[in-house]
Design a protein around this motif. Structure first.
Motif, PDB file in Angstrom:
ATOM      1  N   GLU A 203      12.468  -7.444  -1.131  1.00 45.72           N
ATOM      2  CA  GLU A 203      12.570  -6.646  -2.508  1.00 45.72           C
ATOM      3  C   GLU A 203      12.759  -7.386  -3.813  1.00 45.72           C
ATOM      4  O   GLU A 203      13.137  -8.492  -3.806  1.00 45.72           O
ATOM      5  CB  GLU A 203      13.590  -5.416  -2.699  1.00 45.72           C
ATOM      6  CG  GLU A 203      13.350  -4.453  -1.493  1.00 45.72           C
ATOM      7  CD  GLU A 203      14.489  -3.569  -1.811  1.00 45.72           C
ATOM      8  OE1 GLU A 203      14.468  -2.477  -0.879  1.00 45.72           O
ATOM      9  OE2 GLU A 203      15.338  -3.770  -2.303  1.00 45.72           O
ATOM     10  N   ASP A 209      13.980  -1.251 -12.009  1.00 42.79           N
ATOM     11  CA  ASP A 209      13.405  -0.672 -11.110  1.00 42.79           C
ATOM     12  C   ASP A 209      13.585  -1.566  -9.635  1.00 42.79           C
ATOM     13  O   ASP A 209      14.177  -2.906  -9.987  1.00 42.79           O
ATOM     14  CB  ASP A 209      11.882  -0.531 -11.559  1.00 42.79           C
ATOM     15  CG  ASP A 209      11.190  -1.790 -11.612  1.00 42.79           C
ATOM     16  OD1 ASP A 209      11.603  -2.816 -11.316  1.00 42.79           O
ATOM     17  OD2 ASP A 209      10.138  -1.848 -12.300  1.00 42.79           O
ATOM     18  N   THR A 210      13.146  -1.178  -8.691  1.00 42.53           N
ATOM     19  CA  THR A 210      12.978  -1.816  -7.563  1.00 42.53           C
ATOM     20  C   THR A 210      11.889  -1.737  -7.098  1.00 42.53           C
ATOM     21  O   THR A 210      11.198  -0.730  -6.734  1.00 42.53           O
ATOM     22  CB  THR A 210      14.145  -1.284  -6.562  1.00 42.53           C
ATOM     23  OG1 THR A 210      15.492  -1.384  -6.967  1.00 42.53           O
ATOM     24  CG2 THR A 210      14.061  -2.104  -5.056  1.00 42.53           C
ATOM     25  N   LEU A 211      11.229  -2.840  -6.386  1.00 41.35           N
ATOM     26  CA  LEU A 211       9.896  -3.072  -5.718  1.00 41.35           C
ATOM     27  C   LEU A 211      10.040  -3.591  -4.317  1.00 41.35           C
ATOM     28  O   LEU A 211      10.190  -4.526  -4.328  1.00 41.35           O
ATOM     29  CB  LEU A 211       8.973  -3.914  -6.913  1.00 41.35           C
ATOM     30  CG  LEU A 211       7.509  -3.821  -6.156  1.00 41.35           C
ATOM     31  CD1 LEU A 211       6.705  -2.324  -6.065  1.00 41.35           C
ATOM     32  CD2 LEU A 211       6.655  -4.869  -7.161  1.00 41.35           C
ATOM     33  N   LEU A 213       8.173  -5.210  -1.461  1.00 39.60           N
ATOM     34  CA  LEU A 213       6.920  -6.017  -1.323  1.00 39.60           C
ATOM     35  C   LEU A 213       6.413  -5.959   0.088  1.00 39.60           C
ATOM     36  O   LEU A 213       5.153  -5.861   0.249  1.00 39.60           O
ATOM     37  CB  LEU A 213       7.027  -7.500  -1.720  1.00 39.60           C
ATOM     38  CG  LEU A 213       7.460  -7.727  -3.557  1.00 39.60           C
ATOM     39  CD1 LEU A 213       8.004  -9.016  -3.696  1.00 39.60           C
ATOM     40  CD2 LEU A 213       6.265  -7.207  -4.206  1.00 39.60           C
ATOM     41  N   GLY A 266       3.707  -8.335  -8.237  1.00 33.95           N
ATOM     42  CA  GLY A 266       4.148  -7.352  -7.197  1.00 33.95           C
ATOM     43  C   GLY A 266       2.786  -7.260  -6.148  1.00 33.95           C
ATOM     44  O   GLY A 266       2.886  -6.207  -5.282  1.00 33.95           O
ATOM     45  N   ARG A 267       1.820  -7.835  -6.327  1.00 32.29           N
ATOM     46  CA  ARG A 267       0.681  -7.735  -5.694  1.00 32.29           C
ATOM     47  C   ARG A 267       0.350  -8.817  -4.651  1.00 32.29           C
ATOM     48  O   ARG A 267       0.297  -9.884  -5.087  1.00 32.29           O
ATOM     49  CB  ARG A 267      -0.529  -7.271  -6.393  1.00 32.29           C
ATOM     50  CG  ARG A 267      -1.911  -6.956  -5.763  1.00 32.29           C
ATOM     51  CD  ARG A 267      -2.870  -6.455  -6.744  1.00 32.29           C
ATOM     52  NE  ARG A 267      -3.298  -7.677  -7.532  1.00 32.29           N
ATOM     53  CZ  ARG A 267      -4.269  -8.428  -6.875  1.00 32.29           C
ATOM     54  NH1 ARG A 267      -4.962  -8.324  -5.656  1.00 32.29           N
ATOM     55  NH2 ARG A 267      -4.848  -9.440  -7.663  1.00 32.29           N
TER      56      ARG A 267
END
Length: 400
Positions: A203, A209-211, A213, A266-267
């Protein structure tokens, strides 16, 4: 809470289907050009797949020690455990060490090991740290530590002045791994679960926010009863998520295959791979993993030691020994990848250029703790007699 070694809790990853459009990289004279000639670059839905098929090749580099920091009986160098998580640099001339065992202080040194200043202390006030394990120093010397108890990033300016804490990280869940800080962002692996599955989730947190991965998912196992304790953990030697974060991106591996994925914004943008076949596990591997048994302790209760053979027989073992165990970015965007070894075995670390091409292997060298420019690297120097480790500062002398 039970205490055990993280290597007992490694879980597998799933392979991702890829549709490839091949573009073969070519090269010529220099070692960098030669590395390009030994790999192929392909595209899969916008993700660059870099396949390195060259055999292991020893790097013609020498490492000349400039300084050694730590291991003193008292004072600012009294810390005796260093790793990728509690050492950081500004990339030029300053080194920060988070010393959890001596008051949660950050000690700052120059490249020759001369002490510059002390930051922080144990406590809950401004500039104080209650519960943390990792440190980050940016290019201008700002030092940051993520405090789990405060759920905040505690910061100091280069001159030691206390900066406002960055808050907004409350309620994120149970942290599984070390935490890395980059500016206002926290990277960590979280333990998530439902009634049927357990998960490790990579993460990225910001105050807003929290993403998530990537993740590893395994079927939750029932409690297994040993002679002195009950445990519900995956088989021995199953892979876990390991990561490194820098301005070059987030590098992530699940250990079981030689694959390192790189994320930016994030990608997933790149996947580095080497054609190395994992080795099947044996019962002897359980003894190498836990030569003295696995120690488990609940709170202040008496320590329980589970023999390695009993662990392997009741928990089972992963099909193969993990291939990787650590990642580190260099300032020029090259990536260092430490191969998995059992305790006591000589370490070896592969180096990839900024394009993802395999350059060679540094035998006898573990994962770098950090870098000071392009020609100075920090390594942990272990003391086999007492299990301690110090920071070694080395000048890289590159061969042809």
């Amino acid at each position: 809470m039970p205490q055990w070694f993280p290597s007992a809790l490694r879980v597998p990853t799933a392979a991702l289907p890829l549709v490839l459009c091949t573009m073969v990289a070519t090269g010529a004279c220099s070692r960098g050009d030669a590395s390009r000639a030994r790999y192929t670059t392909t595209d899969s839905a916008g993700v660059q797949i870099v396949e390195n098929r060259a055999a292991d090749d020893s790097l013609p580099w020498q490492f000349e020690r400039m300084a050694q920091i730590g291991g003193a009986d008292s004072g600012v160098q009294a810390f005796d455990q260093v790793g990728w998580y509690n050492v950081s640099t500004d990339g030029r001339g300053r080194i920060a060490v988070f010393d959890r065992d001596n008051g949660n202080r950050v000690q700052v040194f120059d490249s020759l090991g001369r002490h510059l200043r002390t930051m922080g202390a144990r406590g809950g006030g401004p500039g104080e740290v209650q519960s943390a394990d990792a440190v980050y120093m940016d290019a201008v010397g700002t030092v940051s530590v993520y405090d789990r108890s405060k759920a905040a990033i505690v910061r100091w300016a280069a001159d030691g002045a206390v900066l406002p804490e960055l808050r907004g990280f409350e309620g994120r869940g149970r942290i599984w791994s070390k935490t890395l800080v980059r500016a206002d962002t926290v990277y960590t692996v979280m333990a998530r679960s439902d009634s049927l599955h357990g998960m490790q989730v990579m993460e990225r947190w910001t105050p807003n926010d929290t993403l998530g991965l990537d993740s590893l998912v395994h079927v939750r196992k029932p409690m297994v009863r040993f002679s002195c304790v009950g445990l519900a953990i995956p088989p021995l030697l199953e892979g876990a998520l390991h990561f490194a974060a820098s301005d070059s991106g987030l590098a992530l591996t699940s250990q079981s295959q030689y694959t390192v994925d790189v994320y930016r914004d994030g990608r997933r943008v790149r996947s580095l791979r080497r054609a190395i076949t994992p080795v099947p596990t044996t019962m002897d591997d359980a003894s190498k993993l836990y030569p003295d048994g696995m120690r488990v302790q609940f709170g202040g209760s008496k320590e329980c030691v589970v023999p390695a053979r009993e662990l392997a027989e009741k928990l089972g073992m992963a099909p193969t020994v993990p291939l990787l165990q650590g990642l580190a970015w260099a300032p020029d965007g090259s990536l260092w990848v430490e191969r998995y070894t059992f305790e006591g075995d000589p370490p070896r670390t592969d180096v990839f250029d900024p394009r993802g091409g395999y350059v060679g292997t540094a035998y006898g060298r573990s994962l770098p703790l950090g870098f000071l420019g392009s020609n100075v690297v920090l390594f942990a120097e272990p003391n086999a007699d007492d299990g301690s480790s110090r920071v070694g500062v080395f000048r890289i002398q590159r061969g042809p």
